[in-house]
Design an enzyme around this catalytic site. Structure first.
Site: not given
Ligand code: PMP
Length: 398
Positions: A115, A188, A191, A214, A356
């Site tokens: 991302h 990261d 998600q 999220k 993104c």
């Protein structure tokens, strides 16, 4: 797996944002909020409201306890200690924090599916960037990473789950490869935290970044988890109230982590909502959420594969996210048509664009993809509406 075997988890009834039969397939962008989170935010902003950390009166002391309890809940969700959990504005700010103040600034290994928020901070903060390529099915190629990594790399920063392809990183191997050359690894987890059981202690990673919105929580807050010894060695990056020990014009000393990285009045209400979201997700269980979403992914991929006008991107085994292209139809047109009522089916919300992740779009050779992504509340009715909407789009475009 057939759609008949799909379970219903939280159920749509918990989510006021889904009232009226809206088929929301954009949870990877942001998740809808359960009533328990809305209630927790409402109480924190209403009857319970006061500042934290500074007040000498009871309401403020109670708010401070609630705020710190939220930190514990969020840390526990990913298997971390609350003293290692820095509240940030989101995953983006969490990654920026490390990129700017990690003391051994040098070379960072990123991957081709990141991302923008795991690319641009490293560029802005002046790191030398190497890019690990992807496998043919869209996973981070760890064989390539192994060949690329050198002792010059001080950080490896990879997405735990790709927001475009749903690809799941083989974290134990990535951790082992990074540590073998003496690098630290930042995941990261934007998600992944909402879709997979995460235990940072068991995974062995060094930093983990994620966002509340999220994870069924509010916007404006997220977290950076970092190993205590790494956070302790990092200087502050923003100055202000709450991050200090003693201030004089001659010299200022700083609070220990995590407060050292939380300058100013924090996002009190949002933190409490984040804690409520962590409770909600834990009460359902991330293993169950993952299995539920995996069944939806398998069912959707199977149904799309039956068509001869759909290209599917990403690996078969993916976490809650399916990117695809409908031949001859721009993803934006597909998204717009799906947003229209369609006979007995309600409107369908998907994401269309570069998500993104422009370097990944370049790699795939497309300007954009259509992306359906699932959450706790997704079910067969959403799949049926999406497929009916794709058929309607085909009829319109011929
Ligand atoms: N990383 C990934 C993989 C994401 O999906 C996102 C959000 N789309 C981000 C980072 C950035 O998260 P936020 O905008 O909440 O800071």
């Amino acid at each position: 797996m057939s759609t008949a075997t799909l379970s219903r988890l939280g159920g749509k009834a918990d989510f006021p944002g889904l009232a009226g039969g809206w088929h929301y397939l954009d949870s990877a962008a942001t998740a809808q909020k359960p009533q328990v989170v809305i209630d927790a935010v409402s109480r924190a902003l209403g009857t319970d409201y006061a500042t934290v950390h500074r007040g000498v009166y009871a309401r403020s002391a109670e708010m401070t306890l609630a705020f710190e309890a939220a930190r514990e809940k969020v840390a526990a969700l990913i298997g971390g200690q609350s003293a290692e959990l820095v509240f940030t504005r989101g995953a983006t700010e969490a990654i920026n924090l490390v990129a700017y103040v990690y003391p051994a600034k040098g070379r960072v290994l990123l991957s081709g599916l990141e991302h923008h928020s795991n690319i641009v901070p490293w560029q802005l903060a002046g790191w030398q960037i190497d890019v690990c390529p992807l496998t043919a099915d869209g996973r981070i190629d760890l064989d390539a990473a192994e060949a690329m990594l050198t002792p010059e790399h001080t950080i490896v920063a990879f997405a735990h789950v790709s927001n475009v392809l749903g690809s799941i990183l083989d974290v134990p191997r990535a951790v082992e490869l990074a540590h073998r050359v003496g690098a630290k690894i930042l995941l990261d987890g934007c998600q992944a935290a909402a879709r997979l059981p995460v235990d940072v202690a068991a995974l062995g990673c060094d930093f983990y970044a994620f966002s509340a919105h999220k994870l069924y929580g509010p916007t404006g807050i997220g977290a950076l988890w970092g190993r205590a010894e790494l956070l302790d060695a990092m200087p502050p990056w923003q100055g202000g109230g709450a991050m200090i020990d003693r201030v004089t014009f001659a010299a200022t000393t700083y609070a220990p982590a995590p407060q050292r990285f939380e300058a100013g009045t924090p996002a009190i209400v949002e933190a409490i909502g984040f804690g409520a979201a962590a409770d909600y997700v834990r009460s359902i269980g991330l293993e169950a959420i993952h299995n539920h979403e995996a069944a939806l992914v398998a069912a959707l991929r199977e149904q799309l594969r039956r068509r001869n006008d759909v290209t599917l991107f990403g690996p078969e085994e993916s976490a809650g996210i399916v990117s695809f292209a409908l031949e001859g139809v721009h993803p934006h047109d597909l998204g717009t048509i799906l947003d229209e009522a369609n006979g007995d089916f309600g409107r369908v919300a998907i994401r269309a664009g570069h998500h993104c992740a422009q370097p990944l779009m370049d790699h795939l050779g497309v300007a954009a993809t259509a992306r359906a992504s699932f959450g706790i509340y997704s079910d067969e009715s959403d799949l049926a509406a999406l497929i009916a909407g794709i058929e309607r789009t085909r009829r319109i475009f011929g």
